[in-house]
Design a protein around this motif. Structure first.
Motif, PDB file in Angstrom:
ATOM      1  N   SER A  17       0.830  -1.199   0.000  1.00  0.00           N
ATOM      2  CA  SER A  17       0.000   0.000   0.000  1.00  0.00           C
ATOM      3  C   SER A  17       0.867   1.254   0.000  1.00  0.00           C
ATOM      4  O   SER A  17       2.006   1.240   0.490  1.00  0.00           O
ATOM      5  CB  SER A  17      -0.899   0.033   1.243  1.00  0.00           C
ATOM      6  OG  SER A  17      -1.754  -1.089   1.278  1.00  0.00           O
ATOM      7  N   ARG A  19       0.122   5.796   0.240  1.00  0.00           N
ATOM      8  CA  ARG A  19      -0.804   6.916   0.223  1.00  0.00           C
ATOM      9  C   ARG A  19      -0.095   8.114  -0.381  1.00  0.00           C
ATOM     10  O   ARG A  19       0.911   8.589   0.155  1.00  0.00           O
ATOM     11  CB  ARG A  19      -1.324   7.268   1.615  1.00  0.00           C
ATOM     12  CG  ARG A  19      -2.447   8.301   1.546  1.00  0.00           C
ATOM     13  CD  ARG A  19      -3.035   8.638   2.892  1.00  0.00           C
ATOM     14  NE  ARG A  19      -2.197   9.545   3.655  1.00  0.00           N
ATOM     15  CZ  ARG A  19      -2.636  10.299   4.652  1.00  0.00           C
ATOM     16  NH1 ARG A  19      -3.906  10.247   5.020  1.00  0.00           N
ATOM     17  NH2 ARG A  19      -1.802  11.074   5.316  1.00  0.00           N
ATOM     18  N   SER A  21      -0.050  12.091  -1.527  1.00  0.00           N
ATOM     19  CA  SER A  21      -0.591  13.371  -1.107  1.00  0.00           C
ATOM     20  C   SER A  21      -0.428  14.386  -2.228  1.00  0.00           C
ATOM     21  O   SER A  21       0.531  14.318  -2.997  1.00  0.00           O
ATOM     22  CB  SER A  21       0.133  13.880   0.140  1.00  0.00           C
ATOM     23  OG  SER A  21      -0.007  12.988   1.214  1.00  0.00           O
ATOM     24  N   TYR A  80      -5.681  13.286  -1.125  1.00  0.00           N
ATOM     25  CA  TYR A  80      -4.938  12.040  -0.975  1.00  0.00           C
ATOM     26  C   TYR A  80      -5.439  10.990  -1.948  1.00  0.00           C
ATOM     27  O   TYR A  80      -6.593  11.013  -2.379  1.00  0.00           O
ATOM     28  CB  TYR A  80      -5.095  11.489   0.450  1.00  0.00           C
ATOM     29  CG  TYR A  80      -4.660  12.442   1.520  1.00  0.00           C
ATOM     30  CD1 TYR A  80      -5.584  13.239   2.201  1.00  0.00           C
ATOM     31  CD2 TYR A  80      -3.316  12.567   1.856  1.00  0.00           C
ATOM     32  CE1 TYR A  80      -5.181  14.124   3.187  1.00  0.00           C
ATOM     33  CE2 TYR A  80      -2.904  13.452   2.838  1.00  0.00           C
ATOM     34  CZ  TYR A  80      -3.843  14.227   3.492  1.00  0.00           C
ATOM     35  OH  TYR A  80      -3.430  15.105   4.462  1.00  0.00           O
ATOM     36  N   SER A  82      -5.215   6.943  -1.547  1.00  0.00           N
ATOM     37  CA  SER A  82      -4.793   5.754  -0.818  1.00  0.00           C
ATOM     38  C   SER A  82      -4.885   4.564  -1.756  1.00  0.00           C
ATOM     39  O   SER A  82      -5.936   4.325  -2.362  1.00  0.00           O
ATOM     40  CB  SER A  82      -5.679   5.531   0.409  1.00  0.00           C
ATOM     41  OG  SER A  82      -5.576   6.619   1.305  1.00  0.00           O
ATOM     42  N   ASN A  84      -4.206   0.447  -2.251  1.00  0.00           N
ATOM     43  CA  ASN A  84      -4.003  -0.845  -1.595  1.00  0.00           C
ATOM     44  C   ASN A  84      -3.906  -1.951  -2.631  1.00  0.00           C
ATOM     45  O   ASN A  84      -4.327  -1.787  -3.788  1.00  0.00           O
ATOM     46  CB  ASN A  84      -5.157  -1.133  -0.638  1.00  0.00           C
ATOM     47  CG  ASN A  84      -5.273  -0.103   0.458  1.00  0.00           C
ATOM     48  OD1 ASN A  84      -4.297   0.191   1.136  1.00  0.00           O
ATOM     49  ND2 ASN A  84      -6.459   0.456   0.641  1.00  0.00           N
TER      50      ASN A  84
END
Length: 121
Positions: A17, A19, A21, A80, A82, A84
């Motif tokens: 994963s 994240r 920004s 953001y 995210s 996965n």
């Protein structure tokens, strides 16, 4: 004038994963529809996800649906992404972009410089 700066990319193993920004400056982010795009080596840029200026509508390309989530923090003027269950097919440079008028525009008016995401073992 709106400026966008992406961060958070890197090297991650398949199944991992990250994240990303996108920090905005020069204008409040909630004036804009936001999009995340990516470009893999040798391939055309493609849209990944978008969010409208009110923050109550999101769209994802089918290949990331259920794995990626777009969100925002208005207080910090940051958006953001995210990500996965990453796979090699997610490798590329990820860009955030903003447009005052159009939702999920393929040619938003403002762009960041991108952040590299590499998925590899």
């Amino acid at each position: 004038q709106l400026q966008l700066v992406e961060s958070g990319g890197g090297l991650v193993q398949p199944g991992g994963s990250l994240r990303l920004s996108c920090a905005a400056s020069g204008s409040p982010l909630d004036y804009y529809n936001i999009g995340w795009f990516r470009q893999a080596p040798g391939k055309a840029r493609e849209g990944v996800s978008c969010m409208n200026s009110r923050g109550d509508r999101t769209t994802y390309r089918s290949s990331v649906e259920g794995r990626f989530t777009i969100s925002r923090d208005i207080a910090n003027n940051t958006v953001y992404l995210s990500m996965n269950r990453l796979s090699a097919e997610d490798t590329g440079i990820y860009y955030c972009a903003a447009d005052r008028n159009s939702y999920c525009s393929i040619l938003p008016a403002s762009w960041g410089r991108g952040t590299q995401v590499t998925v590899s073992s």
